[in-house]
Design a protein around this motif. Structure first.
Motif, PDB file in Angstrom:
ATOM      1  N   ALA A   1       0.832  -1.191   0.009  1.00  0.00           N
ATOM      2  CA  ALA A   1      -0.107   0.096   0.041  1.00  0.00           C
ATOM      3  C   ALA A   1       0.976   1.161   0.059  1.00  0.00           C
ATOM      4  CB  ALA A   1      -0.841   0.079   0.887  1.00  0.00           C
ATOM      5  N   LEU A   2       2.008   1.207   0.866  1.00  0.00           N
ATOM      6  CA  LEU A   2       2.701   2.434   0.894  1.00  0.00           C
ATOM      7  C   LEU A   2       3.568   2.565  -0.441  1.00  0.00           C
ATOM      8  CD1 LEU A   2       4.233   2.080   4.508  1.00  0.00           C
ATOM      9  CD2 LEU A   2       2.424   3.724   3.748  1.00  0.00           C
ATOM     10  N   THR A   3       3.812   1.584  -1.027  1.00  0.00           N
ATOM     11  CA  THR A   3       4.499   1.675  -2.485  1.00  0.00           C
ATOM     12  C   THR A   3       3.510   2.357  -3.441  1.00  0.00           C
ATOM     13  OG1 THR A   3       6.036  -0.236  -1.896  1.00  0.00           O
ATOM     14  CG2 THR A   3       5.626   0.338  -4.183  1.00  0.00           C
ATOM     15  N   LEU A   4       2.415   1.693  -3.366  1.00  0.00           N
ATOM     16  CA  LEU A   4       1.361   2.324  -4.400  1.00  0.00           C
ATOM     17  C   LEU A   4       1.282   3.619  -4.088  1.00  0.00           C
ATOM     18  CD1 LEU A   4      -1.128  -0.881  -4.413  1.00  0.00           C
ATOM     19  CD2 LEU A   4       0.491   0.205  -6.230  1.00  0.00           C
ATOM     20  N   GLU A   5       1.038   4.299  -2.904  1.00  0.00           N
ATOM     21  CA  GLU A   5       1.056   5.646  -2.615  1.00  0.00           C
ATOM     22  C   GLU A   5       2.041   6.424  -3.018  1.00  0.00           C
ATOM     23  OE1 GLU A   5      -0.457   7.016   1.351  1.00  0.00           O
ATOM     24  OE2 GLU A   5      -1.548   5.171   1.571  1.00  0.00           O
ATOM     25  N   GLN A   6       3.290   5.924  -3.129  1.00  0.00           N
ATOM     26  CA  GLN A   6       4.515   6.622  -3.443  1.00  0.00           C
ATOM     27  C   GLN A   6       4.669   6.777  -4.772  1.00  0.00           C
ATOM     28  OE1 GLN A   6       6.780   8.382  -1.774  1.00  0.00           O
ATOM     29  NE2 GLN A   6       5.579   7.737   0.344  1.00  0.00           N
ATOM     30  N   GLU A   7       4.109   5.799  -5.693  1.00  0.00           N
ATOM     31  CA  GLU A   7       3.787   5.625  -6.771  1.00  0.00           C
ATOM     32  C   GLU A   7       2.841   7.018  -7.501  1.00  0.00           C
ATOM     33  OE1 GLU A   7       2.487   2.136  -8.874  1.00  0.00           O
ATOM     34  OE2 GLU A   7       4.365   1.093  -8.067  1.00  0.00           O
ATOM     35  N   GLY A   8       1.828   7.138  -6.562  1.00  0.00           N
ATOM     36  CA  GLY A   8       0.917   8.288  -6.971  1.00  0.00           C
ATOM     37  C   GLY A   8       1.359   9.561  -6.664  1.00  0.00           C
ATOM     38  N   LYS A   9       2.247   9.494  -5.736  1.00  0.00           N
ATOM     39  CA  LYS A   9       2.926  10.810  -5.477  1.00  0.00           C
ATOM     40  C   LYS A   9       3.988  11.334  -6.542  1.00  0.00           C
ATOM     41  CE  LYS A   9       2.507  10.556  -0.371  1.00  0.00           C
ATOM     42  NZ  LYS A   9       2.958  10.630   1.001  1.00  0.00           N
ATOM     43  N   ALA A  10       4.536  10.100  -6.866  1.00  0.00           N
ATOM     44  CA  ALA A  10       5.646  10.478  -7.848  1.00  0.00           C
ATOM     45  C   ALA A  10       4.944  10.870  -9.230  1.00  0.00           C
ATOM     46  CB  ALA A  10       6.334   9.083  -8.221  1.00  0.00           C
ATOM     47  N   ALA A  11       3.698  10.371  -9.638  1.00  0.00           N
ATOM     48  CA  ALA A  11       2.999  10.772 -10.710  1.00  0.00           C
ATOM     49  C   ALA A  11       2.359  12.053 -10.738  1.00  0.00           C
ATOM     50  CB  ALA A  11       1.817   9.646 -10.943  1.00  0.00           C
ATOM     51  N   TYR A  12       2.248  12.469  -9.584  1.00  0.00           N
ATOM     52  CA  TYR A  12       1.620  13.846  -9.634  1.00  0.00           C
ATOM     53  C   TYR A  12       2.855  14.784  -9.726  1.00  0.00           C
ATOM     54  CZ  TYR A  12       0.058  18.196  -7.865  1.00  0.00           C
ATOM     55  OH  TYR A  12      -0.163  19.730  -7.824  1.00  0.00           O
ATOM     56  N   GLN A  13       3.880  14.421  -9.086  1.00  0.00           N
ATOM     57  CA  GLN A  13       5.152  15.291  -9.417  1.00  0.00           C
ATOM     58  C   GLN A  13       5.728  15.355 -10.685  1.00  0.00           C
ATOM     59  OE1 GLN A  13       7.691  13.948  -6.245  1.00  0.00           O
ATOM     60  NE2 GLN A  13       6.682  15.052  -4.490  1.00  0.00           N
ATOM     61  N   ALA A  14       5.277  14.083 -11.181  1.00  0.00           N
ATOM     62  CA  ALA A  14       5.953  14.471 -12.753  1.00  0.00           C
ATOM     63  C   ALA A  14       4.836  14.928 -13.787  1.00  0.00           C
ATOM     64  CB  ALA A  14       5.957  12.977 -13.443  1.00  0.00           C
ATOM     65  N   GLY A  15       3.881  15.420 -13.137  1.00  0.00           N
ATOM     66  CA  GLY A  15       2.725  16.108 -13.868  1.00  0.00           C
ATOM     67  C   GLY A  15       1.575  15.099 -14.516  1.00  0.00           C
ATOM     68  N   ASP A  16       1.564  14.008 -14.104  1.00  0.00           N
ATOM     69  CA  ASP A  16       0.596  13.005 -14.707  1.00  0.00           C
ATOM     70  C   ASP A  16      -0.817  13.374 -13.990  1.00  0.00           C
ATOM     71  OD1 ASP A  16       2.742  11.697 -16.013  1.00  0.00           O
ATOM     72  OD2 ASP A  16       2.779  10.135 -14.463  1.00  0.00           O
ATOM     73  N   PRO A  17      -1.812  13.307 -14.815  1.00  0.00           N
ATOM     74  CA  PRO A  17      -3.042  13.554 -14.432  1.00  0.00           C
ATOM     75  C   PRO A  17      -3.583  12.682 -13.609  1.00  0.00           C
ATOM     76  CG  PRO A  17      -3.439  12.866 -16.667  1.00  0.00           C
ATOM     77  CD  PRO A  17      -1.608  13.186 -16.463  1.00  0.00           C
ATOM     78  N   HIS A  18      -4.565  12.894 -12.839  1.00  0.00           N
ATOM     79  CA  HIS A  18      -5.344  12.057 -11.834  1.00  0.00           C
ATOM     80  C   HIS A  18      -5.925  10.860 -12.480  1.00  0.00           C
ATOM     81  CE1 HIS A  18      -8.836  10.433  -9.423  1.00  0.00           C
ATOM     82  NE2 HIS A  18      -8.067  10.846  -8.571  1.00  0.00           N
ATOM     83  N   ASP A  19      -6.299  10.926 -13.652  1.00  0.00           N
ATOM     84  CA  ASP A  19      -6.985   9.553 -14.356  1.00  0.00           C
ATOM     85  C   ASP A  19      -5.730   8.564 -15.075  1.00  0.00           C
ATOM     86  OD1 ASP A  19      -6.372  11.307 -16.348  1.00  0.00           O
ATOM     87  OD2 ASP A  19      -8.416  11.166 -17.226  1.00  0.00           O
ATOM     88  N   SER A  20      -4.514   9.067 -14.864  1.00  0.00           N
ATOM     89  CA  SER A  20      -3.376   8.261 -15.388  1.00  0.00           C
ATOM     90  C   SER A  20      -3.154   7.099 -14.708  1.00  0.00           C
ATOM     91  CB  SER A  20      -2.494   9.162 -15.702  1.00  0.00           C
ATOM     92  OG  SER A  20      -1.600   9.339 -14.583  1.00  0.00           O
ATOM     93  N   SER A  21      -3.683   6.587 -13.517  1.00  0.00           N
ATOM     94  CA  SER A  21      -3.340   5.451 -12.681  1.00  0.00           C
ATOM     95  C   SER A  21      -3.261   4.255 -13.774  1.00  0.00           C
ATOM     96  CB  SER A  21      -4.570   5.166 -11.892  1.00  0.00           C
ATOM     97  OG  SER A  21      -4.276   3.962 -11.206  1.00  0.00           O
TER      98      SER A  21
END
Length: 67
Positions: free
Chosen positions: A6-26
């Protein structure tokens, strides 16, 4: 799934935001099997947490700049 996953997945989401990825890019499927839904939930949680932190930092900077 484990807490570590779960923590790894949250970190992936945080990194995606910082990279400029949109919310629906999961990369996880919201309507998929249980594992995919779990991935989507925690990835999204990380993305939203990163966005909230960034917005909070901007508000703080704006408030202090006016003094």
């Amino acid at each position: 799934m484990t807490r570590k996953t779960a923590l790894t997945l949250e970190q992936e989401g945080k990194a995606a935001y910082q990279a400029g990825d949109p919310h629906d890019s999961s990369p996880y499927d919201r309507y998929g099997n249980a594992e995919q839904q779990f991935g989507y939930q925690f990835w999204t949680r990380g993305w939203v947490t990163a966005r909230s932190a960034a917005e909070s930092a901007q508000e703080t900077a704006s408030a202090s700049a006016g003094r």
